[in-house]
Design a protein around this motif. Structure first.
Motif, PDB file in Angstrom:
ATOM      1  N   ASN A 188      41.988 100.521  46.856  1.00 53.31           N
ATOM      2  CA  ASN A 188      40.776 101.249  46.493  1.00 53.31           C
ATOM      3  C   ASN A 188      39.585 100.785  47.316  1.00 53.31           C
ATOM      4  OD1 ASN A 188      42.535 101.331  43.844  1.00 53.31           O
ATOM      5  ND2 ASN A 188      41.179 103.096  43.868  1.00 53.31           N
ATOM      6  N   GLU A 189      39.455  99.483  47.457  1.00 55.84           N
ATOM      7  CA  GLU A 189      38.366  98.924  48.252  1.00 55.84           C
ATOM      8  C   GLU A 189      38.868  98.660  49.671  1.00 55.84           C
ATOM      9  OE1 GLU A 189      35.177  98.365  47.204  1.00 55.84           O
ATOM     10  OE2 GLU A 189      35.762  99.319  45.311  1.00 55.84           O
ATOM     11  N   GLY A 190      38.009  98.890  50.639  1.00 62.00           N
ATOM     12  CA  GLY A 190      38.359  98.570  52.012  1.00 62.00           C
ATOM     13  C   GLY A 190      38.471  97.068  52.208  1.00 62.00           C
ATOM     14  N   ARG A 191      39.122  96.684  53.303  1.00 61.08           N
ATOM     15  CA  ARG A 191      39.309  95.262  53.537  1.00 61.08           C
ATOM     16  C   ARG A 191      39.385  94.970  55.028  1.00 61.08           C
ATOM     17  NH1 ARG A 191      44.291  93.920  54.896  1.00 61.08           N
ATOM     18  NH2 ARG A 191      45.842  95.553  54.913  1.00 61.08           N
ATOM     19  N   GLU A 192      39.131  93.732  55.356  1.00 57.79           N
ATOM     20  CA  GLU A 192      39.273  93.271  56.730  1.00 57.79           C
ATOM     21  C   GLU A 192      40.740  92.943  56.976  1.00 57.79           C
ATOM     22  OE1 GLU A 192      36.720  89.926  57.263  1.00 57.79           O
ATOM     23  OE2 GLU A 192      34.919  91.086  56.862  1.00 57.79           O
ATOM     24  N   TRP A 193      41.156  93.058  58.218  1.00 55.78           N
ATOM     25  CA  TRP A 193      42.512  92.683  58.592  1.00 55.78           C
ATOM     26  C   TRP A 193      42.588  91.202  58.920  1.00 55.78           C
ATOM     27  CZ3 TRP A 193      43.202  97.108  62.647  1.00 55.78           C
ATOM     28  CH2 TRP A 193      43.566  98.285  61.994  1.00 55.78           C
ATOM     29  N   SER A 194      43.744  90.632  58.647  1.00 57.94           N
ATOM     30  CA  SER A 194      44.030  89.271  59.097  1.00 57.94           C
ATOM     31  C   SER A 194      44.317  89.324  60.599  1.00 57.94           C
ATOM     32  CB  SER A 194      45.265  88.724  58.367  1.00 57.94           C
ATOM     33  OG  SER A 194      46.419  89.459  58.761  1.00 57.94           O
ATOM     34  N   ARG A 195      44.343  88.190  61.231  1.00 54.87           N
ATOM     35  CA  ARG A 195      44.651  88.141  62.672  1.00 54.87           C
ATOM     36  C   ARG A 195      46.038  88.735  62.941  1.00 54.87           C
ATOM     37  NH1 ARG A 195      42.442  89.094  67.086  1.00 54.87           N
ATOM     38  NH2 ARG A 195      43.659  88.360  68.829  1.00 54.87           N
ATOM     39  N   GLU A 196      46.994  88.469  62.065  1.00 56.10           N
ATOM     40  CA  GLU A 196      48.350  89.012  62.220  1.00 56.10           C
ATOM     41  C   GLU A 196      48.343  90.540  62.154  1.00 56.10           C
ATOM     42  OE1 GLU A 196      47.636  86.584  59.841  1.00 56.10           O
ATOM     43  OE2 GLU A 196      48.318  84.945  61.119  1.00 56.10           O
ATOM     44  N   GLU A 197      47.537  91.091  61.242  1.00 53.92           N
ATOM     45  CA  GLU A 197      47.451  92.548  61.127  1.00 53.92           C
ATOM     46  C   GLU A 197      46.803  93.159  62.363  1.00 53.92           C
ATOM     47  OE1 GLU A 197      47.045  93.847  56.582  1.00 53.92           O
ATOM     48  OE2 GLU A 197      45.539  92.388  57.209  1.00 53.92           O
ATOM     49  N   VAL A 198      45.814  92.485  62.914  1.00 53.40           N
ATOM     50  CA  VAL A 198      45.189  92.974  64.144  1.00 53.40           C
ATOM     51  C   VAL A 198      46.247  93.069  65.237  1.00 53.40           C
ATOM     52  CG1 VAL A 198      43.535  92.436  65.972  1.00 53.40           C
ATOM     53  CG2 VAL A 198      42.877  92.143  63.579  1.00 53.40           C
ATOM     54  N   GLU A 199      47.045  92.019  65.364  1.00 58.25           N
ATOM     55  CA  GLU A 199      48.108  92.014  66.379  1.00 58.25           C
ATOM     56  C   GLU A 199      49.118  93.129  66.115  1.00 58.25           C
ATOM     57  OE1 GLU A 199      48.469  90.040  69.063  1.00 58.25           O
ATOM     58  OE2 GLU A 199      46.655  88.889  68.655  1.00 58.25           O
ATOM     59  N   GLU A 200      49.506  93.285  64.858  1.00 56.07           N
ATOM     60  CA  GLU A 200      50.537  94.246  64.473  1.00 56.07           C
ATOM     61  C   GLU A 200      50.057  95.698  64.554  1.00 56.07           C
ATOM     62  OE1 GLU A 200      52.635  95.636  60.300  1.00 56.07           O
ATOM     63  OE2 GLU A 200      51.884  93.598  60.464  1.00 56.07           O
TER      64      GLU A 200
END
Length: 82
Positions: free
Chosen positions: A11-23
């Motif tokens: 429901n709420e937006g979120r920042e990505w982790s470094r791993e998610e940025v890579e993925e």
């Protein structure tokens, strides 16, 4: 967009982790925004990937405020019928 791609929409937006940025960003984000025959990006796979990435960052609560709420309700009703 890979069928195996897992999206973490909330429901709420979120920042990505470094791993998610890579993925996600480095592997799924189109290199540039293009307009082809009146549509953004080259194909629906790229469009859906970009939409999912934005929804993870922005959140569903803000997304459903875009457009007519009856359109969102109808889309959910179709999903529940399946």
């Amino acid at each position: 967009m890979s069928e195996n791609q897992k999206w973490n929409l909330k429901n709420e937006g979120r920042e990505w982790s470094r791993e998610e940025v890579e993925e996600k960003y480095f592997k799924l984000c189109p290199e540039k925004i293009e307009l082809i025959e009146g549509k953004l990006f080259w194909n629906d796979e790229e469009r859906l990937a970009m939409l999912a990435m934005l929804l993870e960052n922005v959140g569903a609560d803000k997304a459903v405020r875009l457009g007519d709420k009856e359109v969102w309700k109808a889309a959910i009703a179709k999903l529940e019928e399946q």
